[in-house]
Design a protein around this motif. Structure first.
Motif, PDB file in Angstrom:
ATOM      1  N   MET A   1     -71.498  43.329 -18.030  1.00  0.00           N
ATOM      2  CA  MET A   1     -70.589  42.454 -18.672  1.00  0.00           C
ATOM      3  C   MET A   1     -69.245  42.321 -17.198  1.00  0.00           C
ATOM      4  N   ASP A   2     -68.495  41.349 -17.669  1.00  0.00           N
ATOM      5  CA  ASP A   2     -67.372  41.255 -16.644  1.00  0.00           C
ATOM      6  C   ASP A   2     -66.517  42.294 -16.885  1.00  0.00           C
ATOM      7  N   THR A   3     -65.794  42.389 -15.630  1.00  0.00           N
ATOM      8  CA  THR A   3     -64.891  43.730 -15.826  1.00  0.00           C
ATOM      9  C   THR A   3     -63.804  43.689 -16.881  1.00  0.00           C
ATOM     10  N   ILE A   4     -63.132  42.364 -16.804  1.00  0.00           N
ATOM     11  CA  ILE A   4     -62.213  42.068 -17.484  1.00  0.00           C
ATOM     12  C   ILE A   4     -62.395  41.019 -18.756  1.00  0.00           C
ATOM     13  N   GLY A   5     -61.727  40.725 -19.779  1.00  0.00           N
ATOM     14  CA  GLY A   5     -62.065  39.659 -20.735  1.00  0.00           C
ATOM     15  C   GLY A   5     -60.871  39.810 -21.770  1.00  0.00           C
ATOM     16  N   VAL A   6     -60.434  38.745 -22.198  1.00  0.00           N
ATOM     17  CA  VAL A   6     -59.539  38.628 -23.323  1.00  0.00           C
ATOM     18  C   VAL A   6     -60.272  38.025 -24.557  1.00  0.00           C
ATOM     19  N   ASN A   7     -60.300  38.748 -25.681  1.00  0.00           N
ATOM     20  CA  ASN A   7     -60.614  38.156 -26.932  1.00  0.00           C
ATOM     21  C   ASN A   7     -59.653  37.311 -27.657  1.00  0.00           C
ATOM     22  N   ASP A   8     -60.324  36.007 -27.474  1.00  0.00           N
ATOM     23  CA  ASP A   8     -59.335  34.811 -28.081  1.00  0.00           C
ATOM     24  C   ASP A   8     -59.042  35.027 -29.523  1.00  0.00           C
ATOM     25  N   ALA A   9     -60.025  35.362 -30.137  1.00  0.00           N
ATOM     26  CA  ALA A   9     -59.750  35.399 -31.447  1.00  0.00           C
ATOM     27  C   ALA A   9     -58.829  36.390 -32.206  1.00  0.00           C
ATOM     28  N   SER A  10     -58.663  37.439 -31.492  1.00  0.00           N
ATOM     29  CA  SER A  10     -57.629  38.515 -31.987  1.00  0.00           C
ATOM     30  C   SER A  10     -56.282  38.492 -31.156  1.00  0.00           C
ATOM     31  N   CYS A  11     -56.412  37.880 -29.885  1.00  0.00           N
ATOM     32  CA  CYS A  11     -55.257  37.874 -29.112  1.00  0.00           C
ATOM     33  C   CYS A  11     -54.185  37.150 -29.730  1.00  0.00           C
ATOM     34  N   ILE A  12     -53.052  37.780 -29.751  1.00  0.00           N
ATOM     35  CA  ILE A  12     -51.520  37.090 -30.428  1.00  0.00           C
ATOM     36  C   ILE A  12     -50.670  36.371 -29.601  1.00  0.00           C
ATOM     37  N   ARG A  13     -51.176  36.353 -28.329  1.00  0.00           N
ATOM     38  CA  ARG A  13     -50.676  35.701 -27.115  1.00  0.00           C
ATOM     39  C   ARG A  13     -49.332  36.093 -26.846  1.00  0.00           C
ATOM     40  N   CYS A  14     -48.989  37.441 -26.948  1.00  0.00           N
ATOM     41  CA  CYS A  14     -47.558  37.744 -26.943  1.00  0.00           C
ATOM     42  C   CYS A  14     -47.171  37.917 -25.299  1.00  0.00           C
ATOM     43  N   GLY A  15     -48.283  37.878 -24.511  1.00  0.00           N
ATOM     44  CA  GLY A  15     -47.945  37.833 -23.245  1.00  0.00           C
ATOM     45  C   GLY A  15     -47.628  39.299 -22.439  1.00  0.00           C
ATOM     46  N   ARG A  16     -47.958  40.420 -23.098  1.00  0.00           N
ATOM     47  CA  ARG A  16     -47.644  41.789 -22.605  1.00  0.00           C
ATOM     48  C   ARG A  16     -48.219  42.001 -21.465  1.00  0.00           C
ATOM     49  N   CYS A  17     -49.653  41.595 -21.383  1.00  0.00           N
ATOM     50  CA  CYS A  17     -50.579  41.981 -20.573  1.00  0.00           C
ATOM     51  C   CYS A  17     -49.982  41.106 -18.902  1.00  0.00           C
ATOM     52  N   VAL A  18     -49.550  39.785 -19.371  1.00  0.00           N
ATOM     53  CA  VAL A  18     -49.087  39.088 -18.193  1.00  0.00           C
ATOM     54  C   VAL A  18     -47.921  40.000 -17.521  1.00  0.00           C
ATOM     55  N   LYS A  19     -46.996  40.253 -18.348  1.00  0.00           N
ATOM     56  CA  LYS A  19     -45.763  41.058 -17.870  1.00  0.00           C
ATOM     57  C   LYS A  19     -46.069  42.520 -17.154  1.00  0.00           C
ATOM     58  N   VAL A  20     -47.277  43.105 -17.332  1.00  0.00           N
ATOM     59  CA  VAL A  20     -47.195  44.454 -17.016  1.00  0.00           C
ATOM     60  C   VAL A  20     -48.498  44.457 -15.748  1.00  0.00           C
ATOM     61  N   CYS A  21     -49.181  43.445 -15.798  1.00  0.00           N
ATOM     62  CA  CYS A  21     -50.282  43.679 -14.702  1.00  0.00           C
ATOM     63  C   CYS A  21     -49.575  43.509 -13.282  1.00  0.00           C
ATOM     64  N   PRO A  22     -49.732  44.418 -12.442  1.00  0.00           N
ATOM     65  CA  PRO A  22     -49.243  44.414 -11.272  1.00  0.00           C
ATOM     66  C   PRO A  22     -50.028  43.438 -10.039  1.00  0.00           C
ATOM     67  N   SER A  23     -51.360  42.934 -10.594  1.00  0.00           N
ATOM     68  CA  SER A  23     -52.087  42.171  -9.691  1.00  0.00           C
ATOM     69  C   SER A  23     -51.909  40.918 -10.180  1.00  0.00           C
ATOM     70  N   GLN A  24     -51.142  40.403 -11.286  1.00  0.00           N
ATOM     71  CA  GLN A  24     -50.869  39.169 -11.715  1.00  0.00           C
ATOM     72  C   GLN A  24     -52.267  38.524 -12.086  1.00  0.00           C
ATOM     73  N   ILE A  25     -53.156  39.280 -12.595  1.00  0.00           N
ATOM     74  CA  ILE A  25     -54.508  38.736 -13.168  1.00  0.00           C
ATOM     75  C   ILE A  25     -54.237  37.848 -14.231  1.00  0.00           C
ATOM     76  N   PHE A  26     -53.393  38.306 -15.314  1.00  0.00           N
ATOM     77  CA  PHE A  26     -53.218  37.578 -16.460  1.00  0.00           C
ATOM     78  C   PHE A  26     -52.270  36.404 -16.171  1.00  0.00           C
ATOM     79  N   VAL A  27     -52.796  35.408 -16.844  1.00  0.00           N
ATOM     80  CA  VAL A  27     -51.818  34.060 -16.813  1.00  0.00           C
ATOM     81  C   VAL A  27     -51.531  33.593 -17.961  1.00  0.00           C
ATOM     82  N   GLN A  28     -50.150  33.151 -18.233  1.00  0.00           N
ATOM     83  CA  GLN A  28     -49.849  32.383 -19.519  1.00  0.00           C
ATOM     84  C   GLN A  28     -48.629  31.209 -19.107  1.00  0.00           C
ATOM     85  N   GLU A  29     -49.278  30.156 -19.128  1.00  0.00           N
ATOM     86  CA  GLU A  29     -48.681  28.950 -18.658  1.00  0.00           C
ATOM     87  C   GLU A  29     -47.214  28.819 -19.470  1.00  0.00           C
ATOM     88  N   LYS A  30     -47.455  29.015 -20.875  1.00  0.00           N
ATOM     89  CA  LYS A  30     -45.881  28.971 -21.572  1.00  0.00           C
ATOM     90  C   LYS A  30     -45.929  30.046 -22.651  1.00  0.00           C
TER      91      LYS A  30
END
Length: 287
Positions: A1-30
């Motif tokens: 399996m891939d190291t990281i994935g996001v479950n789109d079905a349960s994700c509420i798009r709060c953006g927390r992962c975007v804010k805390v990731c030090p490597s800026q792996i998570f991206v949310q355009e808006k």
């Protein structure tokens, strides 16, 4: 399996992962938009994304469900309890002959291992010495280095200029003499009768090994206090290690080319302090 994935079905798009990731792996355009991944190979395995996700939608190979735990903030110690733990922690050198139970030693090491490290490198290692013969060898190694250092300091060609350059260093000469004399008389003033010594070490090339080691030491020290185990910072041993260019103690412990960054002596106290004191506060500059 891939190291990281996001479950789109349960994700509420709060953006927390975007804010805390030090490597800026998570991206949310808006705000409220889909969360995508950018260069997941840059992940440093810190786990911030998994810890921050309120719906368990971040899937991470390093942190499967059984390694993720909900936080009960109501069970956290109060600020007053933390302040009390910090206030009562002392280096209690009145140690008994009772060995520290293994389960307590395990919890102390586990606490050290929870400390943060630079770039989440997690390069620290832990060596726990409980064998009586090896403990004596640690003391004798330290005294041997001090004996060599004392001879260097007292060399007639060295003393005149070193006493001017580093005048404070000569106050340790009588300390070295006293430590050796008392050990010969049966009193170990280095380990103080500790029944365990924890060595925290890092690769020699690690840029932040010393800083990481001392962060880990603090975790272990606080856990020891909470468990009723005496802990003493082994400045004498660490000083000897830093003066030893041949790294004999590391070799004796089987550490290879690793550098000892912090040393903690552990033992069961004869008693616990009934009081704590308020020190004069350090000056704080506010700008």
């Amino acid at each position: 399996m891939d190291t990281i994935g996001v479950n789109d079905a349960s994700c509420i798009r709060c953006g927390r992962c975007v804010k805390v990731c030090p490597s800026q792996i998570f991206v949310q355009e808006k705000a409220g938009g889909d969360v995508t991944l950018h260069k997941p190979e840059n992940c440093i395995l810190c786990g911030h994304c998994v810890a921050a996700c309120p719906t368990g939608s971040v899937n991470h190979a390093e942190f499967p469900a059984e390694r993720v735990h909900a936080v009960d903030y109501g069970a956290m110690p109060t600020p007053e309890q933390v302040e009390l733990l910090l206030a009562v922690r002392r280096s209690n050198r009145a140690l008994s002959a009772r060995p520290v139970p293994q389960e307590l030693l395990d919890r102390i090491v586990a606490a050290a291992d929870r400390a943060p490290t630079a770039s989440n490198a997690r390069q620290l290692g832990y060596t726990l010495v409980t064998d009586a013969a090896q403990l004596r060898a640690v003391t004798e190694y330290t005294l041997g280095i001090f004996g060599t250092l004392e001879k260097r300091l007292l060399h007639p060609l060295v003393r005149p200029w070193l006493s001017r350059l580093v005048p404070g260093v000569y106050r340790y000469v009588p300390v070295f003499k006293r430590l050796r004399r008392e050990y010969a008389e049966g009193r170990d003033r280095v380990l103080r009768g500790a029944t365990a010594v924890l060595f925290i070490h890092a690769p020699r090339e690690s840029r932040f090994g010393a800083e990481d080691g001392n962060l880990a030491y603090e975790n272990a020290s606080l856990m020891a206090e909470a468990l009723g185990v005496s802990q003493i910072y082994m400045g004498f041993v660490l000083t000897a290690v830093r003066q030893d260019r041949k790294a004999k103690l590391a070799a004796m412990l089987g550490l290879g080319d690793r550098r000892i960054c912090a040393v903690m002596a552990l033992g069961m106290p004869q008693f616990r302090y009934p009081n704590y004191i308020d020190r004069a506060p350090a000056p704080v500059t506010r700008k």
